[in-house]
Write an enzyme that holds these catalytic residues in place. Structure first.
Site, mmCIF file in Angstrom:
data_model
loop_
_atom_site.group_PDB
_atom_site.id
_atom_site.type_symbol
_atom_site.label_atom_id
_atom_site.label_comp_id
_atom_site.label_asym_id
_atom_site.label_seq_id
_atom_site.Cartn_x
_atom_site.Cartn_y
_atom_site.Cartn_z
ATOM 1 N N ASN A 98 -4.728 3.924 0.222
ATOM 2 C CA ASN A 98 -3.762 3.850 -0.880
ATOM 3 C C ASN A 98 -2.325 3.779 -0.392
ATOM 4 O OD1 ASN A 98 -5.570 3.900 -3.009
ATOM 5 N ND2 ASN A 98 -5.724 6.135 -2.958
ATOM 6 N N HIS A 104 0.287 1.936 -2.251
ATOM 7 C CA HIS A 104 -0.301 1.549 -3.540
ATOM 8 C C HIS A 104 0.144 2.432 -4.707
ATOM 9 C CE1 HIS A 104 -2.650 -1.139 -1.143
ATOM 10 N NE2 HIS A 104 -3.323 -1.568 -2.178
ATOM 11 N N HIS A 159 -0.250 -8.651 -6.280
ATOM 12 C CA HIS A 159 -0.624 -7.307 -5.851
ATOM 13 C C HIS A 159 0.027 -6.949 -4.506
ATOM 14 C CE1 HIS A 159 -3.074 -3.750 -5.400
ATOM 15 N NE2 HIS A 159 -3.480 -4.182 -4.229
ATOM 16 N N LYS A 173 -10.267 -1.761 8.448
ATOM 17 C CA LYS A 173 -10.712 -1.264 7.137
ATOM 18 C C LYS A 173 -12.139 -0.734 7.248
ATOM 19 C CE LYS A 173 -11.633 -1.750 2.348
ATOM 20 N NZ LYS A 173 -11.408 -2.329 1.038
ATOM 21 N N ARG A 188 -10.992 7.246 2.870
ATOM 22 C CA ARG A 188 -10.559 6.037 2.183
ATOM 23 C C ARG A 188 -9.251 6.223 1.433
ATOM 24 N NH1 ARG A 188 -15.807 2.494 0.308
ATOM 25 N NH2 ARG A 188 -14.267 0.987 -0.303
ATOM 26 N N HIS A 247 1.316 0.080 -7.283
ATOM 27 C CA HIS A 247 0.611 -0.134 -8.566
ATOM 28 C C HIS A 247 1.559 0.036 -9.735
ATOM 29 C CE1 HIS A 247 -3.760 0.609 -7.112
ATOM 30 N NE2 HIS A 247 -3.518 -0.668 -7.270
ATOM 31 N N GLU A 281 -15.675 7.589 -0.669
ATOM 32 C CA GLU A 281 -14.350 8.141 -0.991
ATOM 33 C C GLU A 281 -14.445 9.595 -1.435
ATOM 34 O OE1 GLU A 281 -12.006 5.337 -3.146
ATOM 35 O OE2 GLU A 281 -10.261 6.647 -3.175
ATOM 36 N N LYS A 312 -16.907 -1.546 -3.041
ATOM 37 C CA LYS A 312 -16.418 -1.164 -4.373
ATOM 38 C C LYS A 312 -16.394 -2.399 -5.265
ATOM 39 C CE LYS A 312 -13.094 2.553 -3.543
ATOM 40 N NZ LYS A 312 -11.664 2.840 -3.771
ATOM 41 N N GLU A 354 -1.627 -6.521 2.767
ATOM 42 C CA GLU A 354 -2.754 -5.589 2.983
ATOM 43 C C GLU A 354 -3.097 -5.495 4.476
ATOM 44 O OE1 GLU A 354 -3.841 -3.570 0.805
ATOM 45 O OE2 GLU A 354 -3.599 -4.482 -1.176
ATOM 46 N N ARG A 368 -31.032 -3.445 -12.444
ATOM 47 C CA ARG A 368 -30.728 -2.280 -11.592
ATOM 48 C C ARG A 368 -30.290 -2.659 -10.187
ATOM 49 N NH1 ARG A 368 -35.391 -0.517 -14.111
ATOM 50 N NH2 ARG A 368 -34.983 0.952 -15.811
HETATM 51 N N1 LIG Z 1 -13.109 -3.962 -4.370
HETATM 52 C C1 LIG Z 1 -12.092 -3.612 -3.621
HETATM 53 O O1 LIG Z 1 -12.218 -2.808 -2.682
HETATM 54 C C2 LIG Z 1 -10.762 -4.245 -3.883
HETATM 55 C C3 LIG Z 1 -9.728 -4.077 -2.960
HETATM 56 C C4 LIG Z 1 -8.516 -4.726 -3.209
HETATM 57 C C5 LIG Z 1 -8.358 -5.492 -4.360
HETATM 58 N N2 LIG Z 1 -9.399 -5.611 -5.235
HETATM 59 C C6 LIG Z 1 -9.266 -6.422 -6.454
HETATM 60 O O2 LIG Z 1 -9.027 -7.763 -6.052
HETATM 61 C C7 LIG Z 1 -8.258 -8.424 -7.063
HETATM 62 C C8 LIG Z 1 -7.124 -9.151 -6.393
HETATM 63 O O3 LIG Z 1 -7.668 -10.063 -5.471
HETATM 64 P P1 LIG Z 1 -6.948 -11.477 -5.202
HETATM 65 O O4 LIG Z 1 -5.550 -11.245 -4.840
HETATM 66 O O5 LIG Z 1 -7.835 -12.255 -4.328
HETATM 67 O O6 LIG Z 1 -6.899 -12.069 -6.697
HETATM 68 P P2 LIG Z 1 -7.643 -13.322 -7.359
HETATM 69 O O7 LIG Z 1 -9.092 -13.247 -7.200
HETATM 70 O O8 LIG Z 1 -7.108 -13.401 -8.766
HETATM 71 O O9 LIG Z 1 -7.103 -14.542 -6.500
HETATM 72 C C9 LIG Z 1 -5.721 -14.858 -6.542
HETATM 73 C C10 LIG Z 1 -5.526 -16.309 -7.018
HETATM 74 O O10 LIG Z 1 -5.854 -17.173 -5.935
HETATM 75 C C11 LIG Z 1 -6.832 -18.119 -6.359
HETATM 76 N N3 LIG Z 1 -7.598 -18.441 -5.165
HETATM 77 C C12 LIG Z 1 -8.434 -17.633 -4.458
HETATM 78 N N4 LIG Z 1 -8.850 -18.255 -3.351
HETATM 79 C C13 LIG Z 1 -8.288 -19.477 -3.348
HETATM 80 C C14 LIG Z 1 -8.315 -20.576 -2.456
HETATM 81 N N5 LIG Z 1 -8.993 -20.540 -1.305
HETATM 82 N N6 LIG Z 1 -7.618 -21.694 -2.795
HETATM 83 C C15 LIG Z 1 -6.886 -21.743 -3.945
HETATM 84 N N7 LIG Z 1 -6.794 -20.729 -4.796
HETATM 85 C C16 LIG Z 1 -7.488 -19.610 -4.509
HETATM 86 C C17 LIG Z 1 -7.569 -17.464 -7.485
HETATM 87 O O11 LIG Z 1 -8.167 -18.404 -8.334
HETATM 88 C C18 LIG Z 1 -6.420 -16.700 -8.182
HETATM 89 O O12 LIG Z 1 -5.703 -17.585 -9.009
HETATM 90 C C19 LIG Z 1 -7.804 -7.355 -8.041
HETATM 91 O O13 LIG Z 1 -8.580 -7.423 -9.208
HETATM 92 C C20 LIG Z 1 -8.079 -6.049 -7.295
HETATM 93 O O14 LIG Z 1 -8.371 -4.974 -8.177
HETATM 94 C C21 LIG Z 1 -10.579 -5.006 -5.012
#
Ligand SMILES: NC(=O)c1ccc[n+]([C@@H]2O[C@H](COP(=O)([O-])OP(=O)(O)OC[C@H]3O[C@@H](n4cnc5c(N)ncnc54)[C@H](O)[C@@H]3O)[C@@H](O)[C@H]2O)c1
Length: 381
Positions: free
Chosen positions: A264, A267, A283, A242, A260, A271, A252, A158, A200, A136
């Site tokens: 978007n 996005h 992304h 942010k 929040r 998306h 949200e 989130k 972003e 939990r």
């Molecule tokens: N929770 C939220 O509020 C929120 C907001 C925005 C995005 N997200 C989520 O985040 C994800 C995208 O995040 P992302 O772009 O970090 O993707 P990711 O976690 O896949 O990282 C991108 C790539 O970079 C690599 N990587 C990360 N840090 C590194 C480093 N220091 N050195 C070398 N390689 C590294 C990872 O292994 C991966 O291959 C999506 O799933 C999205 O839905 C969540």
């Protein structure tokens, strides 16, 4: 951490407080070089004495940074259990989530222990949801290593995994105990992923601070040269923007335009393009195209002049982000984007809540149907 520059005078870390409404308390986002060294103390201060921490990371990040971080945690008196998942969005799936939880169980984790997420947004979302669900809920500390996770995904609470029906459909709000942002992790992040995070950051500036927007454009070389002392304050500024938005609307629930939902910006079309590209676009690259599309919608609706689109395009080019949105508006690609828009989960009664800017720093939300939306973007091209 590997591949670091020789140490030079470090600027002091910056700490930002983000509010947690359910508990009427806040968590710190600490930004600066070497901040992981404070993790153990912060954990003990906020959570008593954990016996173990699970260091959840991915198959790219762990070999680069895992040992060094684990070593630092051990020096701070913590017992570290590494859990490594495959890199990439495919790790945000229920079987991987259950496997992480199973590993916590087999390692004998209990409510006094904690999870540390070391990686990009994928690891942050997956490890955060595992922590939310295990017994939990046990604490999660976010140590984001991609720029996108440092300025966006790690802040706001989130956490989610994907379902076959769409991204982030199984999730929760699980506010981190603390967030430690060390810009030196960016040494090993490739430039394309770095630019994805810059999209972003630019979004935060476009929505809330024209000054931040301009500072980012001016700092493009500093980012790509990994000038940590120059970029740390900009990361902190973006997190603050942010955090201020999240603090106004933690769950949200605010009416359109107030909370929040503004995050978007870029996005909705972004998306759709990301999914039409079959995730070949990063992304932030898709969000870059989405921000240009949003500027066109604002112009078509007589809410902004043509200079907004020109300003956004110039900034995206400087930050090495794509700008050719027209390539995604016609033919097979255009049809795929339209289908993806029709599936947008934020669609209500056939309408999409769409964030537009009248100018930098002046956002609002309008309601459109997907067909009308694309017609506006095409028409204003
Ligand atoms: N929770 C939220 O509020 C929120 C907001 C925005 C995005 N997200 C989520 O985040 C994800 C995208 O995040 P992302 O772009 O970090 O993707 P990711 O976690 O896949 O990282 C991108 C790539 O970079 C690599 N990587 C990360 N840090 C590194 C480093 N220091 N050195 C070398 N390689 C590294 C990872 O292994 C991966 O291959 C999506 O799933 C999205 O839905 C969540």
């Amino acid at each position: 951490m590997n591949q670091r520059r020789p140490a030079r005078k470090r600027t002091k870390p910056v700490a930002i407080d983000v509010f947690v409404p359910a508990d009427a308390k806040s968590y710190p986002v600490v930004v600066g070089r070497g901040v992981i060294g404070r993790l153990g103390d912060e954990l003990r201060r906020r959570h008593g004495a954990p016996e173990r921490v699970a260091l959840v990371s991915d198959s790219n990040v762990f070999p680069l940074h895992g040992e060094a971080v684990a070593e630092q945690l051990k020096e701070q008196g913590l017992r570290v259990v590494p859990i490594v998942v495959d890199a990439g969005e495919q790790a945000k799936q229920v079987p991987v989530l259950l496997d992480v939880i199973d590993q916590l169980l087999r390692a004998g984790f209990g409510r006094r222990d904690a999870v540390i997420a070391l990686g990009g947004g994928v690891v942050g979302d997956l490890a955060g949801l595992a922590a939310a669900l295990f017994m939990r809920g046990i604490p999660v500390v976010q140590c984001p290593t991609s720029l996108l996770a440092q300025v966006d995904a790690s802040v706001g609470g989130k956490v989610a995994v994907d379902l076959a029906a769409g991204k982030n459909l199984l999730g929760a709000f699980h506010f981190p105990l603390a967030v430690f942002v060390d810009p030196e992790f960016l040494a090993t992040l490739d430039d394309r992923q770095l630019a994805s995070g810059l999209a972003e950051m630019l979004k935060h500036g476009a929505l809330f601070s024209p000054e931040h927007f301009r500072q980012l454009v001016d700092a493009a070389d500093a980012f790509f040269n990994r000038d940590y002392d120059a970029i740390a304050p900009l990361i902190a500024a973006s997190v603050s923007l942010k955090a201020a938005c999240v603090n106004r609307d933690p769950f949200e629930q605010s009416d359109a335009g107030k909370g929040r939902v503004l995050l978007n910006f870029g996005h909705t079309v972004g998306h759709a393009i990301e999914s039409a590209s079959n995730y070949a676009l990063a992304h932030g690259e898709a969000v870059a195209l989405g921000m240009r599309a949003a500027a066109r919608v604002a112009r078509a609706k007589n809410m902004a002049g043509p200079e907004l689109e020109a300003t956004i395009v110039a900034a995206l080019e400087r930050l090495r982000l794509p700008t050719d949105v027209d390539a995604w508006l016609s033919g097979e690609r255009g049809a795929a984007v339209e289908r993806a828009l029709a599936h947008d989960k934020k669609r209500g009664g056939g309408q999409v809540s769409f964030v537009v800017l009248a100018a930098l720093g002046e956002p609002s939300v309008i309601s459109l149907n997907p067909r009308e939306l694309l017609a506006l973007v095409r028409g204003a091209g």
